[in-house]
Design a protein around this motif. Sequence first.
Motif, mmCIF file in Angstrom:
data_model
loop_
_atom_site.group_PDB
_atom_site.id
_atom_site.type_symbol
_atom_site.label_atom_id
_atom_site.label_comp_id
_atom_site.label_asym_id
_atom_site.label_seq_id
_atom_site.Cartn_x
_atom_site.Cartn_y
_atom_site.Cartn_z
ATOM 1 N N PRO A 21 62.074 175.445 126.706
ATOM 2 C CA PRO A 21 61.822 174.508 127.661
ATOM 3 C C PRO A 21 60.495 174.568 128.398
ATOM 4 C CG PRO A 21 63.905 175.298 127.789
ATOM 5 C CD PRO A 21 63.235 176.061 126.842
ATOM 6 N N GLN A 22 59.920 173.526 128.874
ATOM 7 C CA GLN A 22 58.475 173.579 129.602
ATOM 8 C C GLN A 22 58.796 173.184 131.018
ATOM 9 O OE1 GLN A 22 55.575 174.853 128.071
ATOM 10 N NE2 GLN A 22 57.220 175.150 126.332
ATOM 11 N N LEU A 23 58.078 173.647 131.957
ATOM 12 C CA LEU A 23 57.831 173.381 133.409
ATOM 13 C C LEU A 23 56.393 172.698 133.266
ATOM 14 C CD1 LEU A 23 58.910 172.867 136.086
ATOM 15 C CD2 LEU A 23 58.153 174.825 136.793
ATOM 16 N N ILE A 24 56.193 171.522 133.319
ATOM 17 C CA ILE A 24 54.694 170.949 133.187
ATOM 18 C C ILE A 24 54.659 170.392 134.545
ATOM 19 C CG2 ILE A 24 54.894 170.501 130.922
ATOM 20 C CD1 ILE A 24 55.383 167.477 131.565
ATOM 21 N N GLU A 25 53.168 170.233 134.883
ATOM 22 C CA GLU A 25 52.603 169.402 135.967
ATOM 23 C C GLU A 25 52.497 168.034 135.473
ATOM 24 O OE1 GLU A 25 49.393 171.244 137.742
ATOM 25 O OE2 GLU A 25 50.507 172.607 139.200
ATOM 26 N N PHE A 26 53.235 166.906 135.797
ATOM 27 C CA PHE A 26 53.247 165.687 135.316
ATOM 28 C C PHE A 26 52.088 164.940 136.206
ATOM 29 C CE2 PHE A 26 54.645 161.459 134.741
ATOM 30 C CZ PHE A 26 55.015 161.436 133.326
ATOM 31 N N ASP A 27 50.986 164.552 135.646
ATOM 32 C CA ASP A 27 50.089 163.909 136.634
ATOM 33 C C ASP A 27 50.114 162.438 136.111
ATOM 34 O OD1 ASP A 27 47.864 162.632 137.516
ATOM 35 O OD2 ASP A 27 46.379 163.961 136.556
ATOM 36 N N GLN A 28 50.734 161.875 137.107
ATOM 37 C CA GLN A 28 51.227 160.189 136.965
ATOM 38 C C GLN A 28 49.948 159.310 136.853
ATOM 39 O OE1 GLN A 28 54.616 159.386 139.498
ATOM 40 N NE2 GLN A 28 53.816 160.982 140.545
ATOM 41 N N LYS A 29 48.755 159.809 136.894
ATOM 42 C CA LYS A 29 47.598 159.055 136.731
ATOM 43 C C LYS A 29 47.096 159.083 135.169
ATOM 44 C CE LYS A 29 45.422 159.767 141.105
ATOM 45 N NZ LYS A 29 44.126 160.293 141.829
ATOM 46 N N ARG A 30 47.732 160.052 134.440
ATOM 47 C CA ARG A 30 47.290 160.447 133.102
ATOM 48 C C ARG A 30 48.293 159.374 132.320
ATOM 49 N NH1 ARG A 30 48.222 165.890 130.550
ATOM 50 N NH2 ARG A 30 46.817 164.743 128.550
ATOM 51 N N PRO A 31 47.696 158.796 131.033
ATOM 52 C CA PRO A 31 48.600 158.117 130.280
ATOM 53 C C PRO A 31 49.735 159.056 129.621
ATOM 54 C CG PRO A 31 46.320 157.952 129.649
ATOM 55 C CD PRO A 31 46.388 159.071 130.604
ATOM 56 N N LEU A 32 50.889 158.194 129.686
ATOM 57 C CA LEU A 32 52.180 158.792 129.334
ATOM 58 C C LEU A 32 51.979 159.355 127.704
ATOM 59 C CD1 LEU A 32 54.944 159.542 129.965
ATOM 60 C CD2 LEU A 32 55.577 157.429 129.045
ATOM 61 N N ALA A 33 51.186 158.881 126.907
ATOM 62 C CA ALA A 33 51.099 159.139 125.549
ATOM 63 C C ALA A 33 50.205 160.419 125.709
ATOM 64 C CB ALA A 33 50.245 158.063 124.692
ATOM 65 N N ALA A 34 49.321 160.745 126.604
ATOM 66 C CA ALA A 34 48.725 162.031 126.400
ATOM 67 C C ALA A 34 49.405 163.225 126.893
ATOM 68 C CB ALA A 34 47.438 161.942 127.419
ATOM 69 N N ILE A 35 50.599 162.811 127.876
ATOM 70 C CA ILE A 35 51.513 164.035 128.135
ATOM 71 C C ILE A 35 52.450 164.261 127.012
ATOM 72 C CG2 ILE A 35 53.285 164.329 129.715
ATOM 73 C CD1 ILE A 35 51.633 162.509 131.809
ATOM 74 N N ILE A 36 52.616 163.430 126.284
ATOM 75 C CA ILE A 36 53.572 163.387 125.214
ATOM 76 C C ILE A 36 52.799 164.169 124.144
ATOM 77 C CG2 ILE A 36 54.979 162.444 123.585
ATOM 78 C CD1 ILE A 36 55.891 160.208 125.414
ATOM 79 N N GLN A 37 51.726 163.981 123.871
ATOM 80 C CA GLN A 37 50.679 164.392 122.773
ATOM 81 C C GLN A 37 50.701 165.952 123.376
ATOM 82 O OE1 GLN A 37 48.944 163.636 119.922
ATOM 83 N NE2 GLN A 37 48.594 165.881 119.807
ATOM 84 N N ASP A 38 50.535 166.261 124.474
ATOM 85 C CA ASP A 38 50.173 167.851 124.906
ATOM 86 C C ASP A 38 51.756 168.431 124.680
ATOM 87 O OD1 ASP A 38 47.787 167.214 125.806
ATOM 88 O OD2 ASP A 38 48.216 167.209 127.933
ATOM 89 N N LEU A 39 52.849 167.747 124.975
ATOM 90 C CA LEU A 39 53.965 168.426 124.684
ATOM 91 C C LEU A 39 54.042 168.890 123.169
ATOM 92 C CD1 LEU A 39 56.230 166.575 127.441
ATOM 93 C CD2 LEU A 39 55.793 169.169 127.384
ATOM 94 N N CYS A 40 53.913 167.921 122.341
ATOM 95 C CA CYS A 40 53.881 167.911 121.064
ATOM 96 C C CYS A 40 52.894 169.077 120.336
ATOM 97 C CB CYS A 40 53.796 166.468 120.214
ATOM 98 S SG CYS A 40 55.060 165.474 120.437
ATOM 99 N N THR A 41 51.977 169.153 121.003
ATOM 100 C CA THR A 41 50.990 170.081 120.585
ATOM 101 C C THR A 41 51.484 171.336 120.874
ATOM 102 O OG1 THR A 41 49.099 168.761 120.775
ATOM 103 C CG2 THR A 41 48.603 171.137 120.858
#
Length: 76
Positions: A21-41
């Motif tokens: 599991p990851q505790l992430i800082e979810f930046d609501q200004k970033r595109p959701l696809a970029a956040i998912i990309q980071d998690l997948c990486t």
Amino acid sequence: MPAIKDINIVKIAVEMDDQVPQLIEFDQKRPLAAIIQDLCTTWGLTDPDQYALQFSDNAHNYITEKIEMKLKTAVY
């Protein structure tokens, strides 16, 4: 002097079967696809466009670009 908090950043826990599991800082200004990309990486997953974020409230609600800005009122 304390740092100024960005109200667009919330901390969320993200879980996936067979992954740490990851505790992430979810930046609501970033595109959701970029956040998912980071998690997948982080998890070594390919095809990030095949993944989505889902609330764990058993209501099967998914996080989308449209409701992403509402997270600050939903996640504490």
